[in-house]
Write a protein that holds these residues in place. Sequence first.
Motif: not given
Length: 664
Positions: A179-183, A242-245
């Motif tokens: 999930d954290d790596s989803a682009p 994770k960046n989006y969050r």
Amino acid sequence: MLKKIVKEKMNILVIFLFEMLIGLGLALFIFLQGITKKYDLFILCGYLLLVCLHSFFNILHFNKKIESFLIRTDINISSIFGNEMSSIFEFGNVAMLVYNEEDEIIWTNSTSMFKKSSVIGKNIYTLIPNMDTILEENLKSDITTTIDGKKFLVNINKGLHVIYLKDITIEDMQRTLIDDSAPFIGYVMIDNYQDTITLYNETDFMVHVTNIKNLIMKWASENHLFIRSCSVDTFLIMGEEKNYRKIKEERFSLLDDIRVLMEKEENALTVSIGIGKGQSTILRLSELSYQALNMALSRGGNQVIVNIFGKPTEYYGAKSEVKQSRSHVRGRVLATAIANLIKDSKNVFIMGHKDMDFDAIGASLGMYALVKNLNVPAYIVYEDNLIEHEARRAFKQTFTQTEIAKMTISPAKAINLVEENSLVVVVDTHRPALTMQPKLLELCNNICVIDHHRKSDSYIENPIFSYQEPQSSSASELVTEMLFYQSEKVKLSIDIANFLLAGICLDTKFFTSNTSSKTFEMSMILKTYNASVEEVSEFFKEEYEEKMLLNSIINNSDPIHTGIIVSSVNEEYIVTRTVLAKAAEEILNTRGVNAAFVVGRTSEKQVSISARSTTSFNVQIIMEKMGGGGHFSASATQISNVSIHSVMEQLKENIDVFLRDGKI
């Protein structure tokens, strides 16, 4: 047997505490009397040694009893389930716990997840922290709990008093990693770059643009985003979930940073961001993000749109009103384009939204005049009970029955006149469900949209012509522009000119809000057709009963936050949407009020909300969340089969969320 073991455990503890108290008393007595002989100390030490030995043998005996009990229980359970069950449970990382009527665990299978001695005899509420919630929600799937840092999937058979725990710690860690790596992919664009460049001298403009681009690059770097420039005003960004969050938690701070940078400038530059998520392929993500950027631009820019595949679109930002675009060239090109489409059509159907107001009727009449001027058959889709009270009264007072019959057609009859090359012109809305006859959109391939509302989730797809300008005051303003830029002057009656002016007056509150230089320019053009503000003002005059009702609504106002007022009509009254809109505008005219929401019943099964605001508060986002829409400072919604009280509670909750998170 389990109760007996627990009782014996308590007895051992009590005996040990009693022996220790005797030893403590003996030691205290000896030290108070003074150690007169060596054997006094030997007696004390000997006693303590005996206590320790006695306790050790008691514990050893107790542990043997527990082991004997566990072995016997294992044998009994194995005989019921079969010898293969133990290996199956171990392979599947499943622990099986059996508990009694007192909620104490009396048996567990052999598993590496728990030591039997640490589980047997424990209360299930002690072992599983969220047991109350699990028992309430056990019919639902995917109920989880955390025990000693491990995550378990829980299932309970209340009838058999059995709890199944599946260790999903590793799967959960892997899922989190995936999930954290989803682009995600996004576009960042400087709004109105080409239009704004003419408003500055070259040096100042380049300084502002450079500063904004530096902020964009800094923002991307701080949030670990890949960024590349696509053109002079657009950047491509890529990142992981994770960046989006992180940027979401910061409420897309880039918009605010740029707003602060440009706050002293009259013609401030802003940015729009479109983000695509929820797909694994780069191509599909790029399409989603491009759609999101186009939606942000069509809604006026200065905001973030997140397009998540299979989920509702999310809106952020838009904390300031849209700046007016000043391109006359575009207006002229569009006017020519729609004229050519009309000429190539067999007939033209013009329709606004249900409960047509002055703006929808004015725009419809204006387009009717244009089509007739081009000698093409035209029909305004009209039905008496789908027109707002004031607009219907003015329409019937202005035009004769013969004139109305000649100009209009009912929604039912319109379907029967559709031909292969018929044209449908939709004004003052872009949402299919809100049009007077949605079936016309399905039957006709050629559809034009002229609207001033920000684009919503639901919109007419693939129109052959679209003039959607949220910067404009009204649909009547846009239609007047279409008339003005025609190659041959359009013949326009005074009555139609008055209705076009009434549409502009309605949505600008008689030129006190949502105006631009183009608004006044188009109004002056209507004056050349002898449109009269005095005659238009007669359309809006209130009746005595309406005035009294407005006063009662205003008196019922509730300031739920600083500068935010909500009010409602008594449940027993049925009012028009025009009354709700007028009440909201009256409340907004009060000093210190930034937003006004008025709730009332507009039919036996429908409750409506009219929302108005200054340029510092976006009411559109709140109304969109409640199934409606509009634009930044004037929006509305209608909700069926609910009470006014429940709508008020829902409205207040959405306002609270918007003020807290900047998003709903």
